[in-house]
Write an enzyme that holds these catalytic residues in place. Structure first.
Site, PDB file in Angstrom:
ATOM      1  N   HIS A 270       0.867  -1.205   0.000  1.00  0.00           N
ATOM      2  CA  HIS A 270       0.000   0.000   0.000  1.00  0.00           C
ATOM      3  C   HIS A 270       0.896   1.246   0.000  1.00  0.00           C
ATOM      4  O   HIS A 270       1.720   1.386  -0.892  1.00  0.00           O
ATOM      5  CB  HIS A 270      -0.934  -0.098   1.210  1.00  0.00           C
ATOM      6  CG  HIS A 270      -2.050   0.898   1.266  1.00  0.00           C
ATOM      7  ND1 HIS A 270      -2.435   1.701   0.228  1.00  0.00           N
ATOM      8  CD2 HIS A 270      -2.896   1.217   2.292  1.00  0.00           C
ATOM      9  CE1 HIS A 270      -3.443   2.466   0.584  1.00  0.00           C
ATOM     10  NE2 HIS A 270      -3.742   2.200   1.840  1.00  0.00           N
ATOM     11  N   HIS A 311      -2.220  -2.422  -9.554  1.00  0.00           N
ATOM     12  CA  HIS A 311      -3.211  -1.775  -8.679  1.00  0.00           C
ATOM     13  C   HIS A 311      -4.466  -2.643  -8.654  1.00  0.00           C
ATOM     14  O   HIS A 311      -4.835  -3.239  -9.656  1.00  0.00           O
ATOM     15  CB  HIS A 311      -3.566  -0.380  -9.217  1.00  0.00           C
ATOM     16  CG  HIS A 311      -4.198   0.491  -8.186  1.00  0.00           C
ATOM     17  ND1 HIS A 311      -5.530   0.433  -7.896  1.00  0.00           N
ATOM     18  CD2 HIS A 311      -3.657   1.408  -7.364  1.00  0.00           C
ATOM     19  CE1 HIS A 311      -5.804   1.314  -6.952  1.00  0.00           C
ATOM     20  NE2 HIS A 311      -4.683   1.917  -6.596  1.00  0.00           N
ATOM     21  N   ASP A 369       2.702   5.519  -6.691  1.00  0.00           N
ATOM     22  CA  ASP A 369       3.958   5.422  -5.921  1.00  0.00           C
ATOM     23  C   ASP A 369       5.196   5.328  -6.786  1.00  0.00           C
ATOM     24  O   ASP A 369       6.319   5.383  -6.269  1.00  0.00           O
ATOM     25  CB  ASP A 369       3.889   4.184  -5.010  1.00  0.00           C
ATOM     26  CG  ASP A 369       2.848   4.381  -3.919  1.00  0.00           C
ATOM     27  OD1 ASP A 369       1.948   3.535  -3.814  1.00  0.00           O
ATOM     28  OD2 ASP A 369       2.920   5.402  -3.225  1.00  0.00           O
TER      29      ASP A 369
HETATM   30  C1  SDX Z   1      -1.407   2.101  -3.352  1.00  0.00           C
HETATM   31  O1  SDX Z   1      -6.119   0.716  -3.233  1.00  0.00           O
HETATM   32  C2  SDX Z   1      -5.646   1.875  -3.487  1.00  0.00           C
HETATM   33  O2  SDX Z   1      -6.320   2.750  -3.980  1.00  0.00           O
HETATM   34  C3  SDX Z   1      -4.201   2.096  -3.065  1.00  0.00           C
HETATM   35  C4  SDX Z   1      -3.558   3.410  -3.465  1.00  0.00           C
HETATM   36  C5  SDX Z   1      -4.167   4.590  -2.753  1.00  0.00           C
HETATM   37  O3  SDX Z   1      -4.046   5.702  -3.269  1.00  0.00           O
HETATM   38  O4  SDX Z   1      -4.675   4.404  -1.613  1.00  0.00           O
HETATM   39  O5  SDX Z   1      -3.681   3.597  -4.868  1.00  0.00           O
HETATM   40  C6  SDX Z   1      -2.066   3.413  -3.095  1.00  0.00           C
HETATM   41  O6  SDX Z   1      -1.383   1.273  -2.485  1.00  0.00           O
HETATM   42  C7  SDX Z   1      -0.870   1.814  -4.730  1.00  0.00           C
HETATM   43  C8  SDX Z   1      -0.276   0.370  -4.858  1.00  0.00           C
HETATM   44  C9  SDX Z   1       1.140   0.411  -4.268  1.00  0.00           C
HETATM   45  N1  SDX Z   1       1.684  -0.979  -4.188  1.00  0.00           N
HETATM   46  C10 SDX Z   1       2.655  -1.372  -5.016  1.00  0.00           C
HETATM   47  O7  SDX Z   1       3.114  -0.700  -5.941  1.00  0.00           O
HETATM   48  C11 SDX Z   1       3.205  -2.749  -4.669  1.00  0.00           C
HETATM   49  C12 SDX Z   1       3.337  -3.582  -5.959  1.00  0.00           C
HETATM   50  N2  SDX Z   1       1.992  -3.908  -6.448  1.00  0.00           N
HETATM   51  C13 SDX Z   1       1.380  -5.113  -6.003  1.00  0.00           C
HETATM   52  O8  SDX Z   1       1.773  -5.647  -4.816  1.00  0.00           O
HETATM   53  C14 SDX Z   1      -0.074  -5.266  -6.401  1.00  0.00           C
HETATM   54  O9  SDX Z   1      -0.182  -4.851  -7.706  1.00  0.00           O
HETATM   55  C15 SDX Z   1      -1.129  -4.578  -5.562  1.00  0.00           C
HETATM   56  C16 SDX Z   1      -0.992  -4.913  -4.117  1.00  0.00           C
HETATM   57  C17 SDX Z   1      -1.028  -3.103  -5.736  1.00  0.00           C
HETATM   58  C18 SDX Z   1      -2.489  -5.041  -6.056  1.00  0.00           C
HETATM   59  O10 SDX Z   1      -2.623  -6.369  -5.700  1.00  0.00           O
HETATM   60  P1  SDX Z   1      -3.925  -7.225  -6.115  1.00  0.00           P
HETATM   61  O11 SDX Z   1      -4.993  -6.368  -6.642  1.00  0.00           O
HETATM   62  O12 SDX Z   1      -4.252  -8.135  -4.994  1.00  0.00           O
HETATM   63  O13 SDX Z   1      -3.425  -8.014  -7.368  1.00  0.00           O
HETATM   64  P2  SDX Z   1      -2.714  -9.401  -7.296  1.00  0.00           P
HETATM   65  O14 SDX Z   1      -1.672  -9.365  -6.225  1.00  0.00           O
HETATM   66  O15 SDX Z   1      -3.778 -10.441  -7.238  1.00  0.00           O
HETATM   67  O16 SDX Z   1      -1.969  -9.438  -8.705  1.00  0.00           O
HETATM   68  C19 SDX Z   1      -2.659  -9.895  -9.858  1.00  0.00           C
HETATM   69  C20 SDX Z   1      -1.576 -10.589 -10.681  1.00  0.00           C
HETATM   70  C21 SDX Z   1      -0.786 -11.635  -9.884  1.00  0.00           C
HETATM   71  O17 SDX Z   1      -0.356 -12.613 -10.794  1.00  0.00           O
HETATM   72  P3  SDX Z   1      -1.186 -14.019 -10.845  1.00  0.00           P
HETATM   73  O18 SDX Z   1      -1.208 -14.582  -9.431  1.00  0.00           O
HETATM   74  O19 SDX Z   1      -2.568 -13.661 -11.361  1.00  0.00           O
HETATM   75  O20 SDX Z   1      -0.371 -14.871 -11.804  1.00  0.00           O
HETATM   76  O21 SDX Z   1      -0.586  -9.618 -11.101  1.00  0.00           O
HETATM   77  C22 SDX Z   1       0.677  -9.932 -10.523  1.00  0.00           C
HETATM   78  C23 SDX Z   1       0.429 -10.885  -9.386  1.00  0.00           C
HETATM   79  O22 SDX Z   1       1.548 -11.767  -9.199  1.00  0.00           O
HETATM   80  N3  SDX Z   1       1.230  -8.681 -10.036  1.00  0.00           N
HETATM   81  C24 SDX Z   1       2.490  -8.287 -10.166  1.00  0.00           C
HETATM   82  C25 SDX Z   1       2.566  -7.019  -9.582  1.00  0.00           C
HETATM   83  N4  SDX Z   1       1.369  -6.684  -9.116  1.00  0.00           N
HETATM   84  C26 SDX Z   1       0.553  -7.715  -9.386  1.00  0.00           C
HETATM   85  N5  SDX Z   1       3.572  -8.903 -10.711  1.00  0.00           N
HETATM   86  C27 SDX Z   1       4.729  -8.200 -10.675  1.00  0.00           C
HETATM   87  N6  SDX Z   1       4.883  -6.962 -10.139  1.00  0.00           N
HETATM   88  C28 SDX Z   1       3.817  -6.346  -9.589  1.00  0.00           C
HETATM   89  N7  SDX Z   1       3.956  -5.139  -9.069  1.00  0.00           N
END
Ligand code: SDX
Length: 434
Positions: A270, A311, A369
């Site tokens: 997050h 996201h 971010d």
């Molecule tokens: C913020 O919710 C909000 O609005 C948050 C926010 C706000 O203003 O409040 O926008 C702020 O938190 C932005 C996000 C910051 N986090 C990151 O940048 C961390 C990296 N991103 C991830 O951890 C992830 O994308 C999330 C946590 C942001 C979202 O996770 P989800 O929605 O649970 O998605 P997921 O983990 O189920 O991913 C879906 C797929 C997966 O692959 P499969 O299992 O389907 O094969 O996409 C892949 C994930 O492995 N994936 C990524 C990835 N993010 C998702 N693979 C590589 N790198 C990534 N960053």
């Protein structure tokens, strides 16, 4: 309010229909319809939605996100227009009151906020209880919650005036507490807020001034700071905002609820991602290493993720990332850092990722971010302070959602579960165990 109905047919494993439930369907002004599932419990069912991927936890009028089209509206105003034409305090007013202020309303709001920026002098002693190397987010969790020990004259959450005073105190004092957390971590004396500076300028002054030499706030950096706060101001029912709402639903005071939101924001998935992006860019170190990290991000067996990418809601470019990238360009140019190696790596990483099938297929784009940390680092702000700045910017959003819930009809949030543990069994005396 229900204008349509959803029919839920329960069929047994042979496909024979056992019964059909009728559930009300509600439409909002924008976004998907929602199915009201209240009646499921009386019919012996719960919904099951770990991570709340398909769950609307509340009704709200504050922020709307269209993740497929990269749209973010605050009270109907597109974030791109607010970033270009408005400023942070005006956006705070918009989030809190639902409309842009008149000239007089804006002057009064700004005057009031900028004259409540000092904290109770006794709070300074709280900082001394922390180790100097404490993470500033650990300090913020503590001191923001402690505000309820100093401002208990306005904690009647049923009182509209008290709620407004708390909102103002939080927006006014967060930058002061954030700057104090930084100064404490570097062993420098706290710098008092200054009413003559802008909100962003005052924050930079409290971060970088010292009693020995004054710090002249550069207008372009003050504007960039203000823009960063604005871009973080609110974002619908994200994890930290949902935490604030859940804490508030028990009747906890607003300072405790915001402290809970700060704790939830801290995680690298997050708000902690901005700090993690800088750690990742430094780990990549050189454009030549980018392919290796892209491969790791795609490797199911490698826990590494491309921080600042992906996201839950945006399956298109986060509109805030676009504005943040422009701001990054402005600040680096102003500071003569156009060739900043980290910015170069970030831009190359973004280009490669956006052309890679894995990221295209999973709709992973840069989020808010990805570029913010590069700006903050260029401004001389240490990585550990990045999420503190995110929390400071997000305060009006948290308090607007808290206020929207508390001033309406609400119930304590109490989710249920799918239980897969042991069925009932009798206690075994120690003498009868192996
Ligand atoms: C913020 O919710 C909000 O609005 C948050 C926010 C706000 O203003 O409040 O926008 C702020 O938190 C932005 C996000 C910051 N986090 C990151 O940048 C961390 C990296 N991103 C991830 O951890 C992830 O994308 C999330 C946590 C942001 C979202 O996770 P989800 O929605 O649970 O998605 P997921 O983990 O189920 O991913 C879906 C797929 C997966 O692959 P499969 O299992 O389907 O094969 O996409 C892949 C994930 O492995 N994936 C990524 C990835 N993010 C998702 N693979 C590589 N790198 C990534 N960053």
């Amino acid at each position: 309010m229900a204008d349509k109905k959803a029919l839920l047919s329960i069929v047994d494993h042979k496909g024979n229909r056992e019964r059909t439930l009728e559930l009300p369907l509600y439409s909002g002004t924008l976004g998907p319809d929602v199915i009201d599932v209240h009646e499921l419990t009386a019919n012996g069912f719960f919904t099951y939605d770990p991570g709340f991927v398909s769950t609307a936890s509340c009704e709200s009028k504050i922020t709307y996100i269209d993740g497929d089209n990269g749209i973010l509206l605050h009270r109907g105003y597109p974030i791109e227009q607010l970033a270009e034409h408005s400023d942070y305090l005006e956006t705070c007013y918009l989030l809190l009151y639902g409309d842009l202020p008149s000239r007089k309303e804006r002057e009064k709001f700004e005057y009031t906020i900028m004259r409540h920026t000092m904290i109770h002098e006794q709070m300074r002693a709280l900082f001394a209880g922390f180790r100097r190397d404490a993470h500033p987010m650990a300090i913020m969790c503590g001191v923001v919650g402690a505000l309820s020990a100093f401002y208990h004259d306005s904690l009647d959450i049923t009182n509209e005036v008290h709620r407004e005073i708390c909102a103002y105190r939080l927006i006014s004092k967060m930058p002061t507490l954030a700057a104090m957390a930084y100064k404490y971590s570097i062993g420098q004396p706290f710098i008092y807020p200054r009413n003559d500076l802008s909100y962003g300028g005052n924050f930079l002054h409290m971060l970088f001034a010292t009693p020995c030499v004054d710090y002249e706030v550069k207008p372009v950096l003050a504007r960039a700071m203000d823009r960063i706060f604005l871009l973080h101001a609110d974002h619908e029912q994200n994890a930290s905002t949902s935490t604030v709402r859940l804490a508030g639903s028990s009747g906890a005071n607003p300072f405790a609820c915001i402290a809970a939101g700060i704790a939830a924001l801290w995680g690298p998935a997050h708000g902690g991602a901005n700090e993690a992006v800088l750690v990742m860019l430094n780990e990549i170190g050189d454009e030549a290493n980018i392919d290796e990290f892209i491969a790791r991000a795609k490797d199911k067996d490698d826990p590494f993720r491309l921080m600042g990418f992906g996201h839950r809601v945006y399956k298109n470019l986060d509109p805030r990332a676009k504005v943040m990238k422009q701001t990054c360009d402005e600040v680096l140019t102003e500071l003569g850092l156009e060739d900043d190696p980290l910015f170069r790596i970030a831009k190359r990483l973004e280009k490669i990722a956006l052309e890679d099938e894995y990221f295209i297929q999973k709709k992973l784009y840069p989020n808010v971010d990805f570029y913010s940390g590069i700006i903050l680092k260029a401004m001389g702000i240490p990585t550990e302070m990045f999420t503190v700045i995110f929390a400071t910017g997000r305060t009006p959003g948290w308090i607007a959602h808290w206020h929207e819930m508390i001033s309406g009809n609400y119930r304590i949030g109490r989710p249920r579960q799918l239980y897969t543990g042991e069925t009932k069994r009798d206690y075994i005396p120690l003498t009868e165990r192996n």
